[in-house]
Design an enzyme around this catalytic site. Structure first.
Site: not given
Length: 318
Positions: A50, A137
């Site tokens: 992010y 992830h």
């Protein structure tokens, strides 16, 4: 030994702090974490992905000074950040949806060494002495490497007390289900696959998780936007593409049935997943302090059982 970590019904997924889609103004982003805290949110989910680390840095800044034992932070492993030799002045990472300078780049690495380096980097960016939960992830194209490298490394970190729990976070339920069956993970984060409009995870992931005592955190409950407002907006998106006409009609129909009960689409979207016994938490994003306060309130009051029954009878819930 599986761990259960108390997350609360609603957590804040902080991708917006990494300038998801556009830069957050400097007079806006610093107020988001304090607003979430005031609204009772105690679980914060982030990832190196992010904003090329920016979201972790800003989350750490927002949490500074708050009592460490009262909140839970999860971040992710699998993408290492390293200097980007191709960066030119003015270039941004918007191709990956983040409006930040592209001075770094991501490299997939699900090896043991990659995990350990990722954790160290995240601790530095967050400015914390410990991370509560680590998720593998998006290992979609790296299943074997994750099973051989990342998961054993995370099990080791958990047994050493470095982390409290570990799991995997993905936009699909099939591989998550395999991880639930084949590893000793504590929880999974499933994005977009157990929502008011998409019940995929109910057929594989949720039964497996319930059977194994694995906590499920559900993300992307608005399916990228179509359920985020009281009615589907013009050009509404579903799973990051234009919503099909039939789906827009279905959502309008749901809104029609809910209206006499005084219940909104966002309330239904947030409360639908938590009706399943395997689901502990819904993680919601927010771009502004006002939005996180609104989102934090969507978990209550409880949607009346009669409304769920009516939606079910009309064939409108998964």
């Amino acid at each position: 030994m599986m761990a259960t970590v108390e997350l609360g019904t609603i957590g804040y997924g902080v991708a917006a702090l990494g300038n998801l889609y556009s830069a957050r103004p400097d007079d806006v982003w610093p107020a988001i974490i304090p607003a979430a805290w005031e609204a009772g949110i105690r679980y914060f989910d982030v990832a190196p992905h992010y904003g090329l680390g920016l979201a972790e840095e800003r989350l750490g800044e927002g949490l500074r000074g708050l009592p460490r034992d009262e909140y839970v932070v999860s971040t992710k492993v699998g993408r290492l950040l390293e200097p980007n030799p191709d960066h030119r002045p003015g270039q941004t990472d918007i191709g990956n949806l983040f409006d930040v300078p592209s001075t770094l780049r991501r490299r997939f690495d699900f090896s043991r060494d990659g995990v350990l380096r990722s954790v160290e980097d995240s601790l530095n960016r967050l400015g914390l002495d410990r991370i509560d939960i680590l998720f593998v992830h998006d290992p979609d194209d790296h299943e074997r490497e994750a099973l051989d490298g990342a998961f054993p490394a995370l099990a080791e970190l958990r047994s050493q007390g470095v982390i409290r729990a570990y799991g995997a976070g993905m936009n699909q339920s099939a591989m998550l289900t395999r991880f639930v069956r084949e590893t000793d993970l504590d929880l999974v984060m499933c994005a977009g696959r157990y929502t008011l409009l998409d019940g995929t995870a109910a057929t594989d992931l949720l039964p497996a998780a319930e059977e194994r005592g694995v906590q499920v955190v559900v993300a992307s409950v608005f399916n990228s936007g179509i359920l985020a407002g009281d009615r589907p907006a013009a050009g509404a998106t579903f799973d990051y593409a234009a919503a099909p006409e039939a789906l827009v009609r279905r959502v309008d129909r749901i809104a029609d049935i809910a209206a006499p009960y005084g219940v909104t689409l966002p309330q239904l979207a947030v409360q639908f997943p938590t009706r399943h016994p395997a689901v502990s938490t819904v993680v919601l994003g927010a771009d502004t302090p006002e939005q996180i306060v609104r989102n934090a309130a969507l978990g209550s009051p409880a949607v009346p059982e009669e409304l769920w029954a009516e939606l079910h009878a009309s064939g409108l819930t998964p």
